[in-house]
Design a protein around this motif. Structure first.
Motif, PDB file in Angstrom:
ATOM      1  N   LYS A   1     -13.634  -8.495 -42.948  1.00  0.00           N
ATOM      2  CA  LYS A   1     -13.071  -9.858 -43.488  1.00  0.00           C
ATOM      3  C   LYS A   1     -14.426  -9.833 -44.503  1.00  0.00           C
ATOM      4  O   LYS A   1     -15.261 -10.326 -44.876  1.00  0.00           O
ATOM      5  CB  LYS A   1     -12.673 -11.300 -42.732  1.00  0.00           C
ATOM      6  CG  LYS A   1     -11.199 -10.843 -42.996  1.00  0.00           C
ATOM      7  CD  LYS A   1     -10.996 -12.271 -42.443  1.00  0.00           C
ATOM      8  CE  LYS A   1      -9.497 -12.089 -42.526  1.00  0.00           C
ATOM      9  NZ  LYS A   1      -9.304 -13.936 -42.170  1.00  0.00           N
ATOM     10  N   GLY A   2     -15.726  -9.089 -43.757  1.00  0.00           N
ATOM     11  CA  GLY A   2     -17.280  -8.915 -44.045  1.00  0.00           C
ATOM     12  C   GLY A   2     -17.725 -10.105 -43.252  1.00  0.00           C
ATOM     13  O   GLY A   2     -18.890 -10.171 -43.577  1.00  0.00           O
ATOM     14  N   ARG A   3     -17.636 -10.943 -42.290  1.00  0.00           N
ATOM     15  CA  ARG A   3     -18.464 -11.654 -41.593  1.00  0.00           C
ATOM     16  C   ARG A   3     -19.041 -11.070 -40.064  1.00  0.00           C
ATOM     17  O   ARG A   3     -18.740 -10.022 -39.896  1.00  0.00           O
ATOM     18  CB  ARG A   3     -17.187 -12.807 -41.242  1.00  0.00           C
ATOM     19  CG  ARG A   3     -16.311 -13.995 -42.138  1.00  0.00           C
ATOM     20  CD  ARG A   3     -15.132 -14.144 -41.881  1.00  0.00           C
ATOM     21  NE  ARG A   3     -14.707 -13.964 -40.791  1.00  0.00           N
ATOM     22  CZ  ARG A   3     -13.790 -13.515 -40.245  1.00  0.00           C
ATOM     23  NH1 ARG A   3     -12.959 -15.397 -41.003  1.00  0.00           N
ATOM     24  NH2 ARG A   3     -12.967 -12.995 -39.859  1.00  0.00           N
ATOM     25  N   VAL A   4     -20.305 -11.147 -39.974  1.00  0.00           N
ATOM     26  CA  VAL A   4     -21.330 -11.120 -39.361  1.00  0.00           C
ATOM     27  C   VAL A   4     -20.812 -11.304 -37.761  1.00  0.00           C
ATOM     28  O   VAL A   4     -20.231 -12.913 -37.798  1.00  0.00           O
ATOM     29  CB  VAL A   4     -22.827 -11.500 -39.277  1.00  0.00           C
ATOM     30  CG1 VAL A   4     -23.713 -11.327 -38.525  1.00  0.00           C
ATOM     31  CG2 VAL A   4     -22.984 -10.812 -40.937  1.00  0.00           C
ATOM     32  N   GLN A   5     -20.666 -10.951 -37.062  1.00  0.00           N
ATOM     33  CA  GLN A   5     -19.591 -10.934 -35.660  1.00  0.00           C
ATOM     34  C   GLN A   5     -20.926 -11.253 -35.074  1.00  0.00           C
ATOM     35  O   GLN A   5     -21.747 -11.530 -35.244  1.00  0.00           O
ATOM     36  CB  GLN A   5     -19.583  -9.580 -35.373  1.00  0.00           C
ATOM     37  CG  GLN A   5     -18.657  -8.921 -35.425  1.00  0.00           C
ATOM     38  CD  GLN A   5     -17.643  -7.407 -35.380  1.00  0.00           C
ATOM     39  OE1 GLN A   5     -18.413  -7.145 -33.520  1.00  0.00           O
ATOM     40  NE2 GLN A   5     -16.925  -6.867 -35.339  1.00  0.00           N
ATOM     41  N   SER A   6     -20.837 -12.906 -34.353  1.00  0.00           N
ATOM     42  CA  SER A   6     -21.042 -13.767 -32.958  1.00  0.00           C
ATOM     43  C   SER A   6     -21.833 -12.242 -31.842  1.00  0.00           C
ATOM     44  O   SER A   6     -21.153 -11.210 -32.317  1.00  0.00           O
ATOM     45  CB  SER A   6     -20.677 -14.151 -32.449  1.00  0.00           C
ATOM     46  OG  SER A   6     -19.717 -13.963 -31.670  1.00  0.00           O
TER      47      SER A   6
END
Length: 135
Positions: free
Chosen positions: A16-21
């Motif tokens: 979804k284009g969110r930076v991973q932790s």
């Protein structure tokens, strides 16, 4: 915020284009080299970038191929890492691969762009950084 909940320094994103932790990305390799090696050359390269950001010399040395591993590793004071872009990854053999990337950082206020094509080798199920050509 806990470092394990913070965004991973390597900047890898999910579907979804969110930076991973950090914990779900490079954190599972950095600090856990003995039990959880990176599964491929790109994951190792990304985790090594994160280790540079975190100044984790132990991880960097552990993931450097013995033929090229420096005896000591020192970090440039006042370095601020700004980002990583993976350009391309190639499997060059059954146990070898290359990763082209651009890492950006500032040192003492001066912008630096490190563009490298790195070589990796897999030995006994673990990937190691061998060396690279800078552009």
């Amino acid at each position: 915020m806990s470092p394990n909940l913070a965004a991973c320094p390597c900047g890898r994103t999910d579907a979804k284009g969110r930076v991973q932790s950090f914990a779900h990305c490079c954190g599972r390799y950095v600090g856990h080299f003995d039990s959880t090696p990176a599964p491929d050359a790109q994951a190792l390269m990304r985790s090594r970038y994160s280790a540079f950001v975190l100044e984790d010399a132990d991880y960097l040395r552990a993931t450097w191929h013995a033929s090229q591993r420096p005896a000591t590793l020192e970090f440039e004071p006042a370095t601020k890492w700004l980002g990583l872009a993976v350009k391309q990854t190639w499997e060059t053999g059954e146990n070898t691969a290359e990763v082209e990337f651009v890492a950006r950082y500032r040192v003492a206020g001066r912008a630096v762009r490190l563009h490298e094509r790195s070589r990796f080798v897999r030995e006994e199920g673990r990937w190691y950084y061998v060396d690279g050509d800078q552009y």
